[in-house]
Design a protein around this motif. Structure first.
Motif, short mmCIF file in Angstrom:
data_model
loop_
_atom_site.label_atom_id
_atom_site.label_comp_id
_atom_site.label_asym_id
_atom_site.label_seq_id
_atom_site.Cartn_x
_atom_site.Cartn_y
_atom_site.Cartn_z
N LEU A 53 -5.32 2.48 -42.96
CA LEU A 53 -4.73 3.64 -42.29
C LEU A 53 -4.03 3.21 -41.00
N ARG A 54 -2.92 3.88 -40.72
CA ARG A 54 -2.19 3.54 -39.49
C ARG A 54 -1.29 4.71 -39.08
N PRO A 55 -1.00 4.82 -37.80
CA PRO A 55 -0.03 5.82 -37.35
C PRO A 55 1.35 5.51 -37.90
N ASP A 115 -3.92 13.20 -46.61
CA ASP A 115 -3.22 13.09 -45.33
C ASP A 115 -2.74 14.45 -44.83
N LYS A 159 -3.87 8.71 -37.90
CA LYS A 159 -3.69 7.57 -38.80
C LYS A 159 -3.57 8.11 -40.23
N ASP A 162 -11.42 8.39 -40.43
CA ASP A 162 -11.48 7.02 -40.96
C ASP A 162 -12.46 6.88 -42.12
#
Length: 342
Positions: A22-24, A119, A140, A302
């Protein structure tokens, strides 16, 4: 089937089951307007029905705690699967699924097959907080949608409104969420309503005593007696705090004054010293609450199961069968063990 193909299938299955990174900014290149589109639909939703933002925010809690943040909560029941919508903590309680449907429809028109329902829940929950007066944060992204759901898992994991602070501390610790996380995330009840069904025992038979909860402020209890009479309609709703459409620290001020709606909320102040200190702190310092809430939401976001997933075209139904569901992971593992690697 050849040993080489079986080995490839096995490797693909294991890769599909690996936790997502996961990431921005995950959709910056593939769907640059994803986050702004979610926000636009959320603005329309709050204008139609202000209560919907609280309902959408709560979806993240009920999704992420049950086998990770994978949108399993959104799946409708099928003839072979009992999903989570009718689980004990969700039935007649969770709502606004149609808002997620609306967001998904808009994103499918914009970027077909790109943005996951999991998401969408995370982005919509963030926007619900901001649009209600809270702070915005960077989320994220990069989750996959689950291929199944489990009513049994939801029943076994999600806490009852009757739960007390000690039970909640133990539950949150299983997800590596701290006592501060527990108290801050309970502040999600700063907005929205709760049902009389969830509190009648507090009003008339707390802990089997035949008496009301002594922690309730008397005038507040009288108001709830009128709202939720004995043998009344359990689906009648009351405010979770005194400012139910504004995300603020009023919820914690109410707990300090004995005006918490749910037992699981009031005991954070009334019966557990480990949580009381955070309730008192957040009641005095709204910025501290906002910061801790954001930290808790990110940590909760997360949570992942590591199970195979996909990008659903419709958040209510699975749109394909993966290799794992078609062949069965256990079957593939047994078969591949016999395949020589040289």
């Amino acid at each position: 089937m050849s040993p080489l193909l079986l080995l490839l299938l096995f490797k693909l299955t294991i890769a599909a089951a690996a936790p997502a990174q996961l990431r921005p900014g995950f959709y910056t290149e593939t769907c640059s307007e994803a986050e702004s589109t979610v926000r636009k639909v959320m603005i329309k939703a709050i204008m139609r029905e202000p209560r919907s933002v609280a309902s959408v925010m709560r979806l993240q809690f009920h999704d992420c705690f049950v086998n990770g943040c994978d949108a399993s909560l959104l799946l409708d029941d099928t003839p072979t699967m009992l999903g989570e919508k009718l689980a004990l903590s969700n039935i007649n309680s969770l709502r606004s699924f149609e808002v997620v449907d609306e967001i998904k429809e808009a994103l499918e028109k914009l970027c077909p097959g790109v943005v996951s329902c999991a998401d969408i829940i995370i982005m919509a929950a963030r926007d619900a907080v901001e649009l209600s007066g809270g702070k915005r944060w960077e989320v994220k992204l990069g989750r996959k949608d689950s291929l199944t759901a489990s009513q049994e898992d939801s029943n076994n994991i999600m806490p009852s409104p009757r739960a007390n602070a000690s039970y909640l501390i133990d539950l949150f610790s299983k997800f590596n969420l701290s006592i501060q996380d527990l108290v801050a995330l309970s502040g999600s009840h700063s907005i929205g309503n709760g049902r009389c069904f969830s509190i009648v025992f507090r009003l008339y038979n707390q802990s089997g005593t035949g008496r009301p909860d002594p922690a309730m402020e008397p005038r507040y209890r009288e108001m709830l007696n009128r709202l939720c009479p004995v043998d009344g309609d359990g689906n009648v709703t009351g405010y979770l705090d005194a400012t139910p459409q504004k995300f603020d620290n009023q919820y914690f001020k109410d707990l300090v004054s004995g005006r918490g709606f749910l037992n699981s909320d009031q005991t954070l102040f009334s019966s557990e010293a480990r949580t009381r200190e955070f309730v008192e702190r957040f009641s005095r310092d709204e910025d501290a609450f906002f910061a801790a809430f954001i930290e808790g939401m990110v940590k909760m976001g997360d949570l992942q199961s590591g199970r195979p997933g996909e990008i659903r075209r419709n958040c209510r139904v699975v749109n394909s069968r993966t290799l794992e569901s078609h062949w069965g992971l256990e079957y593939l593992q047994k078969f591949v063990i016999r395949v020589p690697l040289a």
